[in-house]
Design a protein around this motif. Structure first.
Motif, PDB file in Angstrom:
ATOM      1  N   GLU A   1       0.828  -1.143   0.158  1.00 25.96           N
ATOM      2  CA  GLU A   1       0.060  -0.025   0.104  1.00 25.96           C
ATOM      3  C   GLU A   1       0.831   1.105   0.010  1.00 25.96           C
ATOM      4  O   GLU A   1       0.481   2.339  -0.633  1.00 25.96           O
ATOM      5  CB  GLU A   1      -0.812   0.147   1.060  1.00 25.96           C
ATOM      6  CG  GLU A   1      -1.786  -0.845   0.981  1.00 25.96           C
ATOM      7  CD  GLU A   1      -3.004  -1.375   2.243  1.00 25.96           C
ATOM      8  OE1 GLU A   1      -3.998  -1.661   2.114  1.00 25.96           O
ATOM      9  OE2 GLU A   1      -2.430  -0.925   3.552  1.00 25.96           O
ATOM     10  N   VAL A   2       1.839   0.971   0.795  1.00 24.67           N
ATOM     11  CA  VAL A   2       3.009   2.148   0.826  1.00 24.67           C
ATOM     12  C   VAL A   2       3.505   2.505  -0.761  1.00 24.67           C
ATOM     13  O   VAL A   2       3.722   3.880  -1.061  1.00 24.67           O
ATOM     14  CB  VAL A   2       4.170   2.154   1.717  1.00 24.67           C
ATOM     15  CG1 VAL A   2       5.108   3.095   1.214  1.00 24.67           C
ATOM     16  CG2 VAL A   2       3.530   2.054   2.859  1.00 24.67           C
ATOM     17  N   LEU A   3       3.569   1.441  -1.417  1.00 27.14           N
ATOM     18  CA  LEU A   3       4.451   1.573  -2.562  1.00 27.14           C
ATOM     19  C   LEU A   3       3.554   2.176  -3.565  1.00 27.14           C
ATOM     20  O   LEU A   3       3.763   2.876  -4.584  1.00 27.14           O
ATOM     21  CB  LEU A   3       4.884   0.094  -3.246  1.00 27.14           C
ATOM     22  CG  LEU A   3       5.818   0.053  -4.509  1.00 27.14           C
ATOM     23  CD1 LEU A   3       6.997   0.747  -4.383  1.00 27.14           C
ATOM     24  CD2 LEU A   3       5.906  -1.211  -4.942  1.00 27.14           C
ATOM     25  N   LEU A   4       2.461   1.899  -3.618  1.00 30.24           N
ATOM     26  CA  LEU A   4       1.251   2.332  -4.578  1.00 30.24           C
ATOM     27  C   LEU A   4       0.585   3.485  -4.414  1.00 30.24           C
ATOM     28  O   LEU A   4      -0.535   4.017  -4.644  1.00 30.24           O
ATOM     29  CB  LEU A   4       0.131   0.956  -4.765  1.00 30.24           C
ATOM     30  CG  LEU A   4       0.736  -0.283  -5.378  1.00 30.24           C
ATOM     31  CD1 LEU A   4      -0.288  -1.253  -5.480  1.00 30.24           C
ATOM     32  CD2 LEU A   4       1.310   0.160  -6.940  1.00 30.24           C
ATOM     33  N   HIS A   5       0.826   4.255  -3.123  1.00 26.61           N
ATOM     34  CA  HIS A   5       0.098   5.366  -2.668  1.00 26.61           C
ATOM     35  C   HIS A   5       0.344   6.422  -3.489  1.00 26.61           C
ATOM     36  O   HIS A   5       1.313   6.657  -4.141  1.00 26.61           O
ATOM     37  CB  HIS A   5       0.688   5.656  -1.126  1.00 26.61           C
ATOM     38  CG  HIS A   5       0.082   6.934  -0.618  1.00 26.61           C
ATOM     39  ND1 HIS A   5       0.300   8.227  -0.747  1.00 26.61           N
ATOM     40  CD2 HIS A   5      -1.076   6.597   0.278  1.00 26.61           C
ATOM     41  CE1 HIS A   5      -0.693   8.827  -0.018  1.00 26.61           C
ATOM     42  NE2 HIS A   5      -1.456   8.009   0.665  1.00 26.61           N
TER      43      HIS A   5
END
Length: 246
Positions: free
Chosen positions: A98-102
């Protein structure tokens, strides 16, 4: 610092960069890495500042949930991601994926594409759907309730002269304007193209500078209600492949 915090903090990790559950209880979870990464990300974005203050007060502030993100509150995407990564409650922190795709890490091209595809989803939704109702409740500015007041007179004049009628109180219509003008950009008068700037960054920046929280507020709603829908999953998958994020 209390004795309990000092004792638990001694288990592993660097002082001032450990998650509260690690400091207080010595717990080792995946979420502690997200917390530490959030501290590092804030440190990098603010040229060496720490979200929990000066070195000698950090562990106590972390334990008490005393956080200061004021240096990034002008960047809604950063404020959203960091507040979640640094949440005192570990269950509220995002996963690494989720961090990577934020949206903080999206290019202007993908930010614009997201708004366009969200607009298409809105067009097929019922006016009383969770998506439409939630988006219409977004407060873009404290000063103006009409979004046309934040845009240039020349642009609004062009909007009014077109075949479609837009409701200047409707956030859904604002997103539709962005969608329609980006799709028909090459057919716009030269003066309007120059006003909006080149696609994608200039164009996106024209609207983002006037409505800085628009993207993040819409993404929160879409992620809450529609992240498992095919259109959103396809959007994420295309973006992942385009950016090599597997």
């Amino acid at each position: 610092m209390t004795a309990a915090v000092s004792s638990a903090a001694a288990c592993c990790g660097s002082s001032g960069w450990q998650a509260p559950e690690q400091l207080l209880y010595g717990r080792q979870t995946k979420a502690i890495d997200i917390f530490s990464l959030g501290c590092i990300l804030y440190f990098c974005m603010t040229k060496g500042r720490h979200p929990f203050g000066e070195p000698l007060e950090r562990d106590l502030n972390i334990s008490n949930g005393k956080i200061d993100l004021r240096l990034v509150d002008c960047i809604p995407e950063a404020d959203d991601l960091l507040s979640r990564m640094l949440a005192h409650d570990l269950t509220m922190r995002p996963t690494a994926q989720e961090v990577l795709l934020h949206p903080l890490f999206w290019t202007d091209e993908w930010r614009l594409q997201f708004l366009k595809e969200t607009s298409d989803r809105i067009e097929s939704a019922h006016e009383k759907s969770n998506l439409v109702v939630a988006i219409e409740e977004i407060h873009l500015t404290a000063r103006h309730k009409r979004w046309d007041k934040k845009l240039g007179a020349a642009f609004i004049s062009n909007v009014k002269s077109g075949p479609r009628r837009y409701n200047f109180h409707s956030i859904c219509d604002l997103i539709r304007v962005i969608r329609n003008y980006s799709i028909h950009y090459n057919q716009l008068p030269i003066n309007i193209q120059k006003l909006l700037g080149p696609l994608p960054s200039g164009f996106y920046g024209y609207f983002a500078s006037r409505f800085p929280n628009l993207l993040m507020e819409i993404h929160k709603i879409v992620y809450q209600y529609h992240r498992e829908e095919e259109w959103y999953e396809n959007f994420v998958e295309r973006m992942r492949r385009a950016n090599g994020r597997f």
